[in-house]
Design an enzyme around this catalytic site. Sequence first.
Site, PDB file in Angstrom:
ATOM      1  N   LYS A 155       0.833  -1.215   0.000  1.00 47.88           N
ATOM      2  CA  LYS A 155       0.000   0.000   0.000  1.00 47.88           C
ATOM      3  C   LYS A 155       0.862   1.258   0.000  1.00 47.88           C
ATOM      4  CE  LYS A 155      -1.666  -1.374   3.860  1.00 47.88           C
ATOM      5  NZ  LYS A 155      -2.400  -1.647   5.111  1.00 47.88           N
ATOM      6  N   THR A 212      -7.128  10.537   7.532  1.00 52.08           N
ATOM      7  CA  THR A 212      -6.849   9.252   6.871  1.00 52.08           C
ATOM      8  C   THR A 212      -6.777   8.097   7.875  1.00 52.08           C
ATOM      9  OG1 THR A 212      -4.504   9.716   7.076  1.00 52.08           O
ATOM     10  CG2 THR A 212      -5.542  10.326   4.988  1.00 52.08           C
ATOM     11  N   GLY A 272      -7.445   4.913   9.745  1.00 51.35           N
ATOM     12  CA  GLY A 272      -8.240   3.720   9.482  1.00 51.35           C
ATOM     13  C   GLY A 272      -8.295   3.272   8.032  1.00 51.35           C
ATOM     14  N   THR A 273      -7.498   3.904   7.180  1.00 53.92           N
ATOM     15  CA  THR A 273      -7.520   3.502   5.760  1.00 53.92           C
ATOM     16  C   THR A 273      -7.095   2.037   5.586  1.00 53.92           C
ATOM     17  OG1 THR A 273      -5.320   4.458   5.575  1.00 53.92           O
ATOM     18  CG2 THR A 273      -7.120   5.728   4.619  1.00 53.92           C
ATOM     19  N   GLY A 274      -6.022   1.657   6.292  1.00 57.97           N
ATOM     20  CA  GLY A 274      -5.483   0.301   6.124  1.00 57.97           C
ATOM     21  C   GLY A 274      -6.468  -0.750   6.601  1.00 57.97           C
ATOM     22  N   CYS A 275      -7.078  -0.502   7.775  1.00 58.49           N
ATOM     23  CA  CYS A 275      -8.060  -1.456   8.323  1.00 58.49           C
ATOM     24  C   CYS A 275      -9.268  -1.550   7.391  1.00 58.49           C
ATOM     25  CB  CYS A 275      -8.529  -0.998   9.704  1.00 58.49           C
ATOM     26  SG  CYS A 275      -7.212  -0.875  10.915  1.00 58.49           S
TER      27      CYS A 275
HETATM   28  N1  LIG Z   1      -4.365  10.496   0.538  1.00 57.99           N
HETATM   29  C1  LIG Z   1      -4.725   9.350  -0.033  1.00 57.99           C
HETATM   30  N2  LIG Z   1      -5.394   9.355  -1.216  1.00 57.99           N
HETATM   31  C2  LIG Z   1      -5.802   8.214  -1.808  1.00 57.99           C
HETATM   32  N3  LIG Z   1      -5.573   6.998  -1.275  1.00 57.99           N
HETATM   33  C3  LIG Z   1      -4.924   6.911  -0.099  1.00 57.99           C
HETATM   34  C4  LIG Z   1      -4.457   8.079   0.588  1.00 57.99           C
HETATM   35  N4  LIG Z   1      -3.863   7.668   1.759  1.00 57.99           N
HETATM   36  C5  LIG Z   1      -3.954   6.327   1.778  1.00 57.99           C
HETATM   37  N5  LIG Z   1      -4.572   5.860   0.679  1.00 57.99           N
HETATM   38  C6  LIG Z   1      -4.893   4.457   0.363  1.00 57.99           C
HETATM   39  O1  LIG Z   1      -5.445   3.877   1.540  1.00 57.99           O
HETATM   40  C7  LIG Z   1      -5.108   2.494   1.620  1.00 57.99           C
HETATM   41  C8  LIG Z   1      -4.392   2.209   2.923  1.00 57.99           C
HETATM   42  O2  LIG Z   1      -3.016   2.492   2.764  1.00 57.99           O
HETATM   43  P1  LIG Z   1      -2.027   2.990   3.889  1.00 57.99           P
HETATM   44  O3  LIG Z   1      -0.662   2.923   3.315  1.00 57.99           O
HETATM   45  O4  LIG Z   1      -2.536   4.291   4.390  1.00 57.99           O
HETATM   46  O5  LIG Z   1      -2.229   1.856   4.978  1.00 57.99           O
HETATM   47  P2  LIG Z   1      -1.869   1.809   6.513  1.00 57.99           P
HETATM   48  O6  LIG Z   1      -0.616   2.533   6.818  1.00 57.99           O
HETATM   49  O7  LIG Z   1      -1.943   0.387   6.909  1.00 57.99           O
HETATM   50  O8  LIG Z   1      -3.113   2.606   7.097  1.00 57.99           O
HETATM   51  P3  LIG Z   1      -3.437   3.022   8.621  1.00 57.99           P
HETATM   52  O9  LIG Z   1      -3.185   4.505   8.663  1.00 57.99           O
HETATM   53  O10 LIG Z   1      -4.876   2.687   8.761  1.00 57.99           O
HETATM   54  O11 LIG Z   1      -2.546   2.222   9.523  1.00 57.99           O
HETATM   55  C9  LIG Z   1      -4.253   2.226   0.364  1.00 57.99           C
HETATM   56  O12 LIG Z   1      -5.087   1.762  -0.672  1.00 57.99           O
HETATM   57  C10 LIG Z   1      -3.683   3.598   0.055  1.00 57.99           C
HETATM   58  O13 LIG Z   1      -3.280   3.720  -1.300  1.00 57.99           O
HETATM   59  C1  LIG Z   2      -6.690  -1.032  17.076  1.00 56.17           C
HETATM   60  C2  LIG Z   2      -5.905  -0.533  15.914  1.00 56.17           C
HETATM   61  N1  LIG Z   2      -5.642  -1.377  14.888  1.00 56.17           N
HETATM   62  C3  LIG Z   2      -4.941  -0.948  13.812  1.00 56.17           C
HETATM   63  C4  LIG Z   2      -4.469   0.349  13.760  1.00 56.17           C
HETATM   64  C5  LIG Z   2      -3.684   0.813  12.550  1.00 56.17           C
HETATM   65  O1  LIG Z   2      -4.340   1.814  11.897  1.00 56.17           O
HETATM   66  C6  LIG Z   2      -4.780   1.205  14.843  1.00 56.17           C
HETATM   67  N2  LIG Z   2      -4.365   2.504  14.843  1.00 56.17           N
HETATM   68  N3  LIG Z   2      -5.484   0.741  15.896  1.00 56.17           N
END
Ligand SMILES: Nc1ncnc2c1ncn2[C@@H]1O[C@H](COP(=O)(O)OP(=O)(O)OP(=O)(O)O)[C@@H](O)[C@H]1O
Ligand SMILES: Cc1ncc(CO)c(N)n1
Length: 272
Positions: free
Chosen positions: A181, A214, A216-219
């Site tokens: 990602k 942003t 919670g995007t990954g979850c």
């Molecule tokens: N500003 C943005 N615009 C468009 N897509 C985004 C943006 N930020 C994140 N994404 C997308 O969101 C999804 C999650 O990616 P990210 O790398 O943020 O994950 P993460 O670090 O696990 O997230 P978290 O912040 O929840 O821990 C991916 O599909 C990424 O491309």
């Molecule tokens: C509980 C929990 N799981 C995953 C993440 C990663 O976004 C977070 N910040 N908190």
Amino acid sequence: MKTNKTSIPVALTIAGSDSGGGAGIQTDLRTFAFHCVHGTSAITCITAQNTLGVFRVDAMPSEAVIAQIRAVVEDIGVQAAKTGMLLNQEIILAVAQEVRTLQINNLVVDPVMVSRTGAQLIDDDAIQTLRHELIPQAAIITPNRYEAQILSGLEIVSLEDMQNAAQIIHKNLGTKAVLVKGGGMSGGLKGVDVWFDGERLEILRTKQVETKNTHGTGCTLSAAITANLALGKDLWTAVQEAKEYVTTALTYSLDIGKGQGPVGHFFPLLEK
Ligand SMILES: Nc1ncnc2c1ncn2[C@@H]1O[C@H](COP(=O)(O)OP(=O)(O)OP(=O)(O)O)[C@@H](O)[C@H]1O
Ligand SMILES: Cc1ncc(CO)c(N)n1
């Protein structure tokens, strides 16, 4: 009045609680619901968290995590499952054993190890256990930039680095597919993800959403993949549709709290 007996796919999230409601179990269950999938959960830890950060983490006993997984799988059954924040080596081992014994299929592993800002969230022993015990059982893993660096041993600054990392992780870790990602990348690569399944190397591009909210995007992405798998979609379709879902959720992100607000899931209702 007669009730409607509705048969519905079921998904399980094995993850931590986020008191602020933006990530973890809370966003996973919300994502499942907006896909019309019944959500079940096994809570691994409880975070005291809001839009500004994580202030405390309490682990659940691994026996409690095991009991939750068994209670769900042995009675209700699940069509797909995801793991999120597993916190420590003991919980990771317990989860890996349960996945094996209960033959949980369609497993999405979000290898939560490092936050997007680069802070390591679990210790080195736990990373090794994740790598050797859980990831080989996954249909797909979804590392962010920093997690992909740890799992591949590569420094990732360019799109080519993301592509190389996806291929190395696929070759070395035994998962069916990898999605690296790009949320943690800079410049035009934010929002660009890389897929590799041993045959196809694909770039998933989307418009970059200009928002500080942003959280919670990954979850959300991994939960949407899981929901789509529970609905019977193939892995590649599940990923493409999940990517669209998270992009829309980002454009409807919520301006709440003093820091990074969460992505918004209510768009299907708001767009009516
Ligand atoms: N500003 C943005 N615009 C468009 N897509 C985004 C943006 N930020 C994140 N994404 C997308 O969101 C999804 C999650 O990616 P990210 O790398 O943020 O994950 P993460 O670090 O696990 O997230 P978290 O912040 O929840 O821990 C991916 O599909 C990424 O491309
Ligand atoms: C509980 C929990 N799981 C995953 C993440 C990663 O976004 C977070 N910040 N908190």
